[in-house]
Motif scaffolding. Structure first.
Motif, mmCIF file in Angstrom:
data_model
loop_
_atom_site.group_PDB
_atom_site.id
_atom_site.type_symbol
_atom_site.label_atom_id
_atom_site.label_comp_id
_atom_site.label_asym_id
_atom_site.label_seq_id
_atom_site.Cartn_x
_atom_site.Cartn_y
_atom_site.Cartn_z
ATOM 1 N N GLY A 1 0.901 -1.158 0.012
ATOM 2 C CA GLY A 1 0.000 0.070 -0.050
ATOM 3 C C GLY A 1 0.894 1.237 -0.063
ATOM 4 N N LEU A 2 2.110 1.341 -0.633
ATOM 5 C CA LEU A 2 2.961 2.380 -0.475
ATOM 6 C C LEU A 2 2.700 3.344 -1.855
ATOM 7 N N LEU A 3 2.176 2.644 -2.882
ATOM 8 C CA LEU A 3 2.047 3.295 -4.176
ATOM 9 C C LEU A 3 0.658 4.010 -3.998
ATOM 10 N N ILE A 4 0.350 5.020 -4.840
ATOM 11 C CA ILE A 4 -0.796 5.912 -4.841
ATOM 12 C C ILE A 4 -1.341 5.838 -6.456
ATOM 13 N N PRO A 5 -2.282 5.311 -6.460
ATOM 14 C CA PRO A 5 -2.774 5.469 -7.956
ATOM 15 C C PRO A 5 -3.124 6.991 -8.665
ATOM 16 N N VAL A 6 -2.755 7.157 -9.592
ATOM 17 C CA VAL A 6 -3.099 8.386 -10.416
ATOM 18 C C VAL A 6 -4.681 8.419 -10.620
ATOM 19 N N SER A 7 -5.446 9.359 -10.129
ATOM 20 C CA SER A 7 -6.758 9.275 -10.593
ATOM 21 C C SER A 7 -7.330 9.822 -11.822
ATOM 22 N N SER A 8 -6.446 10.897 -12.485
ATOM 23 C CA SER A 8 -6.676 11.720 -13.407
ATOM 24 C C SER A 8 -5.481 11.878 -14.195
ATOM 25 N N LEU A 9 -5.957 11.838 -15.795
ATOM 26 C CA LEU A 9 -4.874 12.182 -16.637
ATOM 27 C C LEU A 9 -4.543 13.766 -16.501
ATOM 28 N N ASN A 10 -5.166 14.588 -16.089
ATOM 29 C CA ASN A 10 -4.991 15.921 -15.987
ATOM 30 C C ASN A 10 -4.185 16.073 -14.860
ATOM 31 N N ASP A 11 -3.836 15.296 -14.047
ATOM 32 C CA ASP A 11 -2.728 15.322 -12.791
ATOM 33 C C ASP A 11 -1.155 15.289 -13.477
ATOM 34 N N THR A 12 -0.756 16.356 -13.275
ATOM 35 C CA THR A 12 0.911 16.162 -13.786
ATOM 36 C C THR A 12 1.644 15.851 -12.556
ATOM 37 N N ILE A 13 2.402 14.558 -12.315
ATOM 38 C CA ILE A 13 3.123 14.163 -11.203
ATOM 39 C C ILE A 13 4.548 14.202 -11.608
ATOM 40 N N ALA A 14 5.369 15.075 -11.426
ATOM 41 C CA ALA A 14 6.857 15.073 -11.467
ATOM 42 C C ALA A 14 7.380 14.752 -10.132
ATOM 43 N N LEU A 15 8.627 14.395 -10.053
ATOM 44 C CA LEU A 15 9.333 14.067 -8.722
ATOM 45 C C LEU A 15 9.444 15.638 -8.107
ATOM 46 N N LEU A 16 8.916 15.305 -6.750
ATOM 47 C CA LEU A 16 9.326 16.514 -6.047
ATOM 48 C C LEU A 16 7.865 17.620 -5.979
ATOM 49 N N THR A 17 6.926 16.791 -6.758
ATOM 50 C CA THR A 17 5.649 17.570 -6.827
ATOM 51 C C THR A 17 5.003 17.556 -5.538
ATOM 52 N N VAL A 18 4.337 18.794 -5.122
ATOM 53 C CA VAL A 18 3.869 18.856 -3.644
ATOM 54 C C VAL A 18 2.422 18.229 -3.848
ATOM 55 N N VAL A 19 2.065 17.315 -3.139
ATOM 56 C CA VAL A 19 0.781 16.775 -3.034
ATOM 57 C C VAL A 19 0.131 16.797 -1.584
ATOM 58 N N VAL A 20 -1.060 17.108 -1.290
ATOM 59 C CA VAL A 20 -1.824 17.225 -0.047
ATOM 60 C C VAL A 20 -2.525 16.207 -0.009
ATOM 61 N N LYS A 21 -2.194 15.473 1.067
ATOM 62 C CA LYS A 21 -2.904 14.275 1.721
ATOM 63 C C LYS A 21 -4.147 14.649 2.777
#
Length: 464
Positions: free
Chosen positions: A17-37
Motif C-alpha cells: 500500500g505504498l504506491l498511490i494510483p493516479v486518478s486523473s490524466l489531468n494530474d501532472t506528477i513530477a518528482l518533488l511535486t507537492v501533494v496534499v494528503k
C-alpha cells in the motif's frame, strides 16, 4: 475508466500500500511535486491525495533550488483484464398469461500499460539538501492547507511511468429479451389475444489512448512541519506528517470516532465495533420495508465500484463535511445514488445527519474493498448468510470459535465466505465441529473494514 485501471494496477503490484494510483490524466506528477494528503471521516479510510501545481522548491525559502539525484529502472510489463458476467432468466406461467424474461450483462476493462519504468529520488542526498532549509509559511498553498482540517503535505519521491503509447479499453454489453402472451375470454365469448416478443441491447466500447511518459502511480515522503517552517522528512511508512498546532507537540492520531491508531488488531476491531454500535442500531431500527429496499439497492451497487465511490463523496460533501468540493456523478450513478438517498433522507432534519452518517459508514467500508471482495460480499448479502457472517465477525473481534451447529454454513456458503474473509486478510478454517478465524496479516485495516461492512449489512437484514 483511467482511475479504475490505475487502482487495479496498484492493487496487483503493491500489496504494502505504498504506491498511490493516479486518478486523473489531468494530474501532472513530477518528482518533488507537492501533494496534499487529506485524512478522511473514518480513521480506517484510505486518505485522498490531491496533487498540486507546485514543486517543492516553490514553497521553500531561499533561491537555491533542490536538484535531486534521480535513478531510472525498468519496472514491469503490465497488461490486466478485469470484468464480470451476469446472466439470468425468469419463466412464469399463470392461468391466462405466460411471461419469459432473460437478461445478460457483462463488462470488461483491459489495461495495456506495456513496459513501465520507475523514477526514484536519491533520499540520502535529498536529506542533505534539505538540511537547514525552511518552508515559506506565508505561501498561499501552506496557508490554505493549514486552514483546512486534517491536511498533510507530501512530496513525490518515486513514480511509475509508461514508456510507450498504451491503452485502456472498456467493453460493456447489456441485453435483455422479453416475451409473453395474454388471453382473455369474456362472458359473451369475445376473445382477445396479445403476443409480444422484444429485445433490448446496449453495447459500448471505449478506448483511451495513454501517451508515453504518463505517470500512473507514485510514492510520497510526508512532511512533519513546525510552526516556524522547519520540517522533518517522514522516511518510515508508519510515520505520519502534519502541521504543528498552537506550538504544542503533535499528539497521537485519533480517528473521528476517537479510536487510537496504535492498538492491537483484535482489540481495535472490538473497540471500534462497540463505538459504532449506535450506527448499527439506527440501521436496524429503520422500518422493515426501508431496510429491505436499502439492502437490495446497496447489494446491487456492489457491482459498480465507481458508483460506490460517488455515493460516498456525495454523502461526505453534501451532508457530513460541506465545503470539501463538488462531485459530479455520471447519469447512471446519479440514478442509483438518488434511489438510495430517497429512502433515507427523512422529512425531519434533526434525524437526517445521524441516519446519513450510518449510511456513510456502510458505503465507506464498501469503498475500501477491492472489486473481488465486493463481488464475494454481494453473493453473501442475503439475510440467512449475513446472520452467519455476523457470528463470524464476533469470532474475529473476540478471538473465539463458532460451533458449526449454530450456523447455516453449507459447502457453497463456506467456500464463498472463506474467499471473502481471505481477501481481507482473515483465514477461516473448519476444525472438527467448529469454525476458527485468524487474522493473517496484522498490518492494515482490511479485517476491521470487513467486520464493519458485515455488521452494517446485517443490521439492515435485522440479523442480531
Amino acid at each position: 475508466m483511467f482511475a479504475i485501471a490505475t487502482k487495479n494496477f496498484v492493487e496487483e503490484v503493491d500489496n504494502r500500500g505504498l504506491l498511490i494510483p493516479v486518478s486523473s490524466l489531468n494530474d501532472t506528477i513530477a518528482l518533488l511535486t507537492v501533494v496534499v494528503k487529506r485524512k478522511r471521516f473514518w480513521f480506517w479510510q484510505k486518505p485522498k491525495y490531491l496533487p498540486t501545481d507546485f514543486h517543492f522548491n516553490d514553497i521553500l525559502i531561499g533561491e537555491m533550488p533542490i536538484n535531486p539525484d534521480v535513478s531510472e529502472a525498468d519496472f514491469i510489463k503490465y497488461t490486466g483484464t478485469f470484468g464480470d458476467n451476469i446472466q439470468g432468466s425468469v419463466d412464469a406461467a399463470f392461468v391466462k398469461a405466460n411471461v419469459n424474461l432473460e437478461g445478460k450483462d457483462s463488462s470488461k476493462l483491459q489495461s495495456s500499460f506495456g513496459s513501465l519504468k520507475k523514477d526514484e529520488v536519491d533520499v540520502q542526498k535529498l536529506l542533505q539538501d534539505c538540511k537547514d532549509r525552511v518552508l515559506d509559511m506565508s505561501h498561499c498553498l501552506i496557508q490554505q492547507a493549514k486552514e483546512k482540517h486534517k491536511r498533510v503535505f507530501g512530496i513525490v519521491k518515486e513514480r511509475i511511468l509508461t514508456t510507450q503509447p498504451c491503452s485502456v479499453i472498456e467493453e460493456v454489453q447489456q441485453g435483455g429479451q422479453c416475451g409473453g402472451s395474454l388471453s382473455s375470454c369474456g362472458p359473451k365469448s369475445h376473445k382477445i389475444s396479445l403476443k409480444e416478443n422484444g429485445s433490448l441491447s446496449k453495447d459500448s466500447n471505449i478506448t483511451m489512448e495513454i501517451p508515453t511518459q504518463t505517470t500512473i502511480a507514485y510514492g510520497l515522503i510526508e512532511l512533519d512541519v513546525k510552526q516556524d517552517g522547519c520540517f522533518v522528512l517522514c522516511l518510515m511508512s508508519d510515520t505520519n506528517g502534519g502541521f504543528e498546532v498552537d506550538g504544542a507537540a503533535k499528539q497521537g492520531l485519533l480517528s473521528v470516532s476517537g479510536t487510537p491508531v496504535h492498538t492491537s488488531e483484535i482489540g481495535l476491531i472490538q473497540q471500534e465495533l462497540v463505538r459504532l454500535k449506535d450506527n448499527f442500531q439506527l440501521l436496524s431500527g429503520l422500518p422493515a420495508s426501508i431496510r429491505s429496499s436499502l439492502l437490495q439497492q446497496i447489494t446491487e451497487l456492489m457491482q459498480d465500484p465507481p458508483a460506490i465511490s460517488s455515493l460516498q463523496k456525495v454523502l461526505e460533501q453534501k451532508y457530513l463535511e460541506p465545503g470539501l468540493g463538488d462531485v459530479r456523478p455520471t447519469d447512471s450513478e446519479q440514478q442509483k445514488i438518488q434511489g438510495i438517498l430517497d429512502l433515507l433522507v427523512p422529512s425531519q432534519a434533526g434525524q437526517s445527519t445521524s441516519i446519513l452518517t450510518a449510511l456513510h459508514l456502510i458505503i465507506s467500508a464498501l469503498d475500501e474493498m477491492t472489486q473481488d471482495c465486493l463481488e464475494y460480499l454481494r453473493i453473501c448479502s442475503n439475510p440467512t448468510t449475513l446472520r452467519t457472517l455476523e457470528q463470524l465477525v464476533q469470532c474475529v473481534s473476540e478471538n473465539k470459535e463458532m460451533p458449526l451447529s449454530s450456523a447455516v454454513l453449507t459447502e457453497d456458503v463456506y467456500i464463498n465466505t472463506k474467499h471473502l474473509f481471505s481477501l481481507s486478510n482473515v483465514s477461516l478454517k473448519k476444525d472438527g465441529n467448529v469454525v476458527r478465524t485468524e487474522i493473517k496479516h496484522p498490518q492494515g485495516n482490511l479485517p476491521l473494514v470487513l467486520c464493519i461492512a458485515i455488521r452494517s449489512l446485517a443490521s439492515l437484514a435485522y440479523c442480531g
